[in-house]
Design a protein around this motif. Structure first.
Motif, short mmCIF file in Angstrom:
data_model
loop_
_atom_site.label_atom_id
_atom_site.label_comp_id
_atom_site.label_asym_id
_atom_site.label_seq_id
_atom_site.Cartn_x
_atom_site.Cartn_y
_atom_site.Cartn_z
N ALA A 183 0.84 -1.21 0.00
CA ALA A 183 0.00 0.00 0.00
C ALA A 183 0.86 1.24 0.00
O ALA A 183 0.59 2.21 -0.72
CB ALA A 183 -0.93 -0.01 1.21
N ILE A 184 1.91 1.24 0.79
CA ILE A 184 2.82 2.40 0.87
C ILE A 184 3.63 2.52 -0.41
O ILE A 184 3.72 3.60 -1.02
CB ILE A 184 3.76 2.28 2.09
CG1 ILE A 184 2.95 2.31 3.39
CG2 ILE A 184 4.84 3.34 2.07
CD1 ILE A 184 2.25 3.62 3.68
N SER A 186 3.16 1.34 -3.42
CA SER A 186 2.43 1.54 -4.68
C SER A 186 2.07 3.00 -4.90
O SER A 186 1.93 3.44 -6.04
CB SER A 186 1.16 0.67 -4.71
OG SER A 186 0.24 1.14 -3.75
N LEU A 187 1.93 3.76 -3.86
CA LEU A 187 1.55 5.17 -4.00
C LEU A 187 2.72 5.99 -4.51
O LEU A 187 2.61 6.69 -5.51
CB LEU A 187 1.05 5.72 -2.67
CG LEU A 187 0.37 7.07 -2.71
CD1 LEU A 187 -0.77 7.09 -3.70
CD2 LEU A 187 -0.09 7.46 -1.33
N ASP A 188 3.85 5.94 -3.86
CA ASP A 188 5.09 6.59 -4.29
C ASP A 188 4.88 7.96 -4.91
O ASP A 188 5.21 8.20 -6.07
CB ASP A 188 5.84 5.65 -5.26
CG ASP A 188 7.33 6.03 -5.34
OD1 ASP A 188 7.81 6.78 -4.46
OD2 ASP A 188 7.98 5.57 -6.29
N LEU A 189 4.31 8.88 -4.15
CA LEU A 189 4.03 10.23 -4.64
C LEU A 189 5.31 10.93 -4.94
O LEU A 189 6.02 11.58 -4.85
CB LEU A 189 3.19 11.01 -3.65
CG LEU A 189 1.80 10.42 -3.40
CD1 LEU A 189 1.13 11.16 -2.26
CD2 LEU A 189 0.96 10.54 -4.64
#
Length: 189
Positions: A183-184, A186-189
């Motif tokens: 979850a963390i 995959s976001l990778d802002l």
């Protein structure tokens, strides 16, 4: 009592349904269990009155007072469960709505017990090649796990399971550290 897991693999769920097809009572127990938030103790107490009307038609909801919590609950009956209830009722319903849905084979209008339910589910899981620790409580966990994976808000699942926090519910359904990491990452802002 050992900690049991949800059945995470949908293909294994289908295999278990097929394996249980030769035992309609056991198949219905499995189908109802994985499609509701009901504890096995509440499932086993269901009578035909809880799922069909006097004409033999499926109800829209199961209404019951939960054994463990004493709370009243109303659970919708999905189409697939209605179909399974209809098939089962055609085979075993004898016109008495007060008879238990999951009746013991002893013929005394008593429901099967938790140990029997555990043995049914555990054997079907083993026959399906599931290596996780699976038991009767896995049915409720399976519903919760797949509801969460389908996008149901964790707060709704928490409420359905009568848990005191979302964290307890996530731990209950087996959301692992790997899933948290994904979850963390995959976001990778």
């Amino acid at each position: 009592m050992k900690f049991v897991e949800p059945i995470r693999d949908r293909k294994k769920i289908d295999v278990m349904k097929k394996l249980l097809a030769s035992h309609p009572r056991d198949q219905l127990l499995f189908i109802m269990g994985i499609n509701s938030a009901l504890r096995v103790s509440d499932l086993l107490e269901l009578t035909f009155r809880d799922v069909i009307d006097e004409a033999g038609e499926c109800l829209e909801h199961i209404r019951l007072k939960e054994t463990k919590t004493g709370k009243y609950n109303k659970i919708a009956i999905p189409k697939g469960v209605k179909k399974a209830i209809r098939q089962y009722s055609t085979l075993v319903y004898k016109g008495d709505l007060s008879h238990y849905l999951f009746q013991s084979r002893k013929g005394d209008n008593q429901p099967i017990n938790r140990k029997t339910a555990w043995a049914i589910i555990q054997q079907a899981a083993k026959d399906a090649g599931i290596r996780d620790n699976i038991g009767a409580h896995s049915l409720r966990k399976t519903w919760a796990y797949h509801s969460y994976k389908a996008g149901t808000d964790i707060l709704i699942i928490q409420d359905m399971l009568n848990h005191s926090s979302a964290a307890i519910t996530l731990r209950y359904i087996g959301i692992t550290q790997d899933e948290k990491d994904r979850a963390i990452l995959s976001l990778d802002l």
